[in-house]
Design an enzyme around this catalytic site. Structure first.
Site, PDB file in Angstrom:
ATOM      1  N   TRP A  26      21.138   0.684  59.138  1.00  0.00           N
ATOM      2  CA  TRP A  26      22.321   1.536  58.946  1.00  0.00           C
ATOM      3  C   TRP A  26      22.020   2.657  57.954  1.00  0.00           C
ATOM      4  O   TRP A  26      22.454   3.798  58.148  1.00  0.00           O
ATOM      5  CB  TRP A  26      23.530   0.711  58.481  1.00  0.00           C
ATOM      6  CG  TRP A  26      24.074  -0.173  59.562  1.00  0.00           C
ATOM      7  CD1 TRP A  26      24.177  -1.527  59.527  1.00  0.00           C
ATOM      8  CD2 TRP A  26      24.571   0.220  60.851  1.00  0.00           C
ATOM      9  NE1 TRP A  26      24.707  -2.001  60.706  1.00  0.00           N
ATOM     10  CE2 TRP A  26      24.961  -0.957  61.527  1.00  0.00           C
ATOM     11  CE3 TRP A  26      24.727   1.454  61.499  1.00  0.00           C
ATOM     12  CZ2 TRP A  26      25.500  -0.943  62.828  1.00  0.00           C
ATOM     13  CZ3 TRP A  26      25.258   1.472  62.794  1.00  0.00           C
ATOM     14  CH2 TRP A  26      25.642   0.292  63.441  1.00  0.00           C
ATOM     15  N   ASP A  76      28.088   3.085  51.790  1.00  0.00           N
ATOM     16  CA  ASP A  76      28.594   2.532  53.044  1.00  0.00           C
ATOM     17  C   ASP A  76      28.849   1.052  52.775  1.00  0.00           C
ATOM     18  O   ASP A  76      27.912   0.273  52.602  1.00  0.00           O
ATOM     19  CB  ASP A  76      27.540   2.725  54.138  1.00  0.00           C
ATOM     20  CG  ASP A  76      27.924   2.037  55.446  1.00  0.00           C
ATOM     21  OD1 ASP A  76      29.017   1.459  55.527  1.00  0.00           O
ATOM     22  OD2 ASP A  76      27.101   2.091  56.391  1.00  0.00           O
ATOM     23  N   LYS A 107      34.735  -5.295  60.234  1.00  0.00           N
ATOM     24  CA  LYS A 107      34.058  -6.475  59.698  1.00  0.00           C
ATOM     25  C   LYS A 107      34.982  -7.253  58.760  1.00  0.00           C
ATOM     26  O   LYS A 107      35.230  -8.413  58.976  1.00  0.00           O
ATOM     27  CB  LYS A 107      32.772  -6.091  58.965  1.00  0.00           C
ATOM     28  CG  LYS A 107      31.594  -5.864  59.906  1.00  0.00           C
ATOM     29  CD  LYS A 107      31.308  -4.435  60.169  1.00  0.00           C
ATOM     30  CE  LYS A 107      30.204  -4.242  61.197  1.00  0.00           C
ATOM     31  NZ  LYS A 107      29.626  -2.917  61.139  1.00  0.00           N
TER      32      LYS A 107
HETATM   33  C1  LIG Z   1      28.884  -1.885  61.511  1.00  0.00           C
HETATM   34  C2  LIG Z   1      28.302  -0.979  60.511  1.00  0.00           C
HETATM   35  C3  LIG Z   1      28.245   0.410  60.719  1.00  0.00           C
HETATM   36  C4  LIG Z   1      28.713   1.069  61.988  1.00  0.00           C
HETATM   37  O1  LIG Z   1      30.088   1.119  62.035  1.00  0.00           O
HETATM   38  P1  LIG Z   1      30.871   1.857  63.186  1.00  0.00           P
HETATM   39  O2  LIG Z   1      32.282   1.684  62.722  1.00  0.00           O
HETATM   40  O3  LIG Z   1      30.568   1.142  64.463  1.00  0.00           O
HETATM   41  O4  LIG Z   1      30.451   3.261  63.232  1.00  0.00           O
HETATM   42  C5  LIG Z   1      27.714   1.188  59.709  1.00  0.00           C
HETATM   43  N1  LIG Z   1      27.265   0.652  58.562  1.00  0.00           N
HETATM   44  C6  LIG Z   1      27.296  -0.681  58.347  1.00  0.00           C
HETATM   45  C7  LIG Z   1      26.791  -1.219  57.048  1.00  0.00           C
HETATM   46  C8  LIG Z   1      27.812  -1.527  59.307  1.00  0.00           C
HETATM   47  O5  LIG Z   1      27.858  -2.849  59.078  1.00  0.00           O
END
Ligand SMILES: *Cc1c(COP(=O)(O)O)cnc(C)c1O
Length: 360
Positions: free
Chosen positions: A101, A171, A195
């Site tokens: 990511w 993030d 999540k």
């Molecule tokens: C799932 C995830 C993403 C992607 O998220 P989207 O909402 O599908 O764009 C980005 N960063 C992390 C750490 C994730 O777990």
């Protein structure tokens, strides 16, 4: 059969949040309509947004001087929006690479402008986080970007890099609201909801007010953080249903005692599963180094593909769902997000134990 949902995202939601949605399904807040049918300009919807924002502020302890935004496009859009807003001509940003990511975030930044790698653990297959001394920051960086929890490889930041005056951007898609943290360390935090926060379709952004002053003129309105800050996340038609579900999740989290309590519960769940990994290291080969282990996503392999297949299939027949690892790394992954009950972690640990002793 009772299902134990270890899906990595979209993921398990608290039954209390779903039950409340069911109760209010066709009559939201006395409107006689479902929440999906009300106008986003109606007082009921405005109140919903205010309530959700306040719950989030309370639970996370967001200090004054920050805006809380509800946007669309997932964390993936934030990969691009962050550099579009803070990485103008002549600037460079620093990225700490701890998994795919963060690599994706870096790739998007480089479409927009200049970005450096301030640290990476790729040569160790991202089994660990860099030590503070391994992080080489550019003192003139526009910002430093980290991924707080690496959903795919199963590692988690257990400290925040010291960036001084440089804004730290995180993030936090897969661990926001899973533990306590000090928001004031960050210039901006973003997280897709699917999540730990609710259903897919809404992305939470927490942004310090001075960051808003750095946004350049000339961006399309939807990509400019100031647009959403000014409009209280109601610039265009927002994902009302997703915000509603997030509110229900936050109400549940508050009712059980907030972040202090959920952090304890999450640790207890992770301990149960890691204990199996540590007790049967020939059967469950943990991916993350112990000091970098994630409380949210536990990754491990079995000694052969056949055993892995047998493990996953047997697990499914016992109601243990979503244990297959990400397609990019394979193996197994147990996602133990906040809404996963302790009981599910107990059932998984017992299953692993039984599998290890009967196949060992
Ligand atoms: C799932 C995830 C993403 C992607 O998220 P989207 O909402 O599908 O764009 C980005 N960063 C992390 C750490 C994730 O777990």
């Amino acid at each position: 059969m009772k299902i134990h949902n270890f899906n990595p995202g979209p993921a398990v939601l608290p039954p209390e949040a779903l039950r409340l949605a069911q109760e209010e399904w066709s009559d939201f807040a006395g409107t006689g309509m479902s929440v999906m049918e009300v106008s986003h300009r109606s007082p009921a919807c405005q109140e919903l947004f205010t309530e959700t924002e306040q719950l989030l502020r309370q639970l996370l302890g967001v200090p004054d001087g920050y805006h809380v935004l509800f946007l669309q496009g997932g964390a993936s859009l934030q990969f691009g929006m962050v550099p579009m807003n803070f990485l103008g001509e002549g600037k460079s940003a620093d990225y700490i690479l701890t998994g795919s990511w963060s690599q994706k975030a870096l790739k998007e930044a480089r479409i927009v402008g200049e970005a450096r790698v301030a640290a990476t653990t790729e040569e160790d297959n991202f089994r660990r986080l860099p030590k503070p001394a391994e992080i080489k920051l550019d003192p003139g960086a526009a910002y430093v970007h980290i991924t707080s929890n690496n959903t795919i490889v199963g590692t988690q930041h257990h400290y925040w890099p010291e960036t001084g005056e440089i804004p730290l951007i995180a993030d936090m898609s897969s661990d926001i609201l899973g533990r306590q943290f000090d928001v004031s360390k960050f210039g901006l935090v973003y997280a897709g909801a699917q999540k730990n926060l609710g259903p897919a379709g809404v992305t939470t952004v927490i942004i310090r007010d001075d960051m808003l002053e750095r946004c350049p003129d000339g961006l399309p309105s939807m990509l400019d953080y100031r647009t959403h800050a000014k409009a209280g996340s109601l610039y265009n038609t927002p994902p009302v249903w997703c915000v509603y579900m997030m509110r229900n999740v936050l109400l549940w989290l508050k009712s059980i005692g907030g972040l202090r309590e959920i952090e304890q519960r999450n640790r207890a769940k992770a301990r149960l599963v890691y204990r199996c990994v540590d007790r049967y290291p020939k059967m469950f080969i943990g991916h993350a180094e112990p000091g970098s282990r994630s409380v949210m996503n536990i990754t491990f392999r079995l000694p052969t593909e056949e055993l892995e297949q047998a493990f996953l299939e047997k697990a499914k027949t016992e109601g243990l769902i979503g244990l297959k690892g990400h397609r990019s790394v394979g193996g197994c992954r147990a996602s133990l997000y906040s809404a996963l009950p302790l009981e599910s972690a107990q059932v998984l640990a017992a299953f692993m134990e039984e599998f290890a002793t009967s196949h060992g």
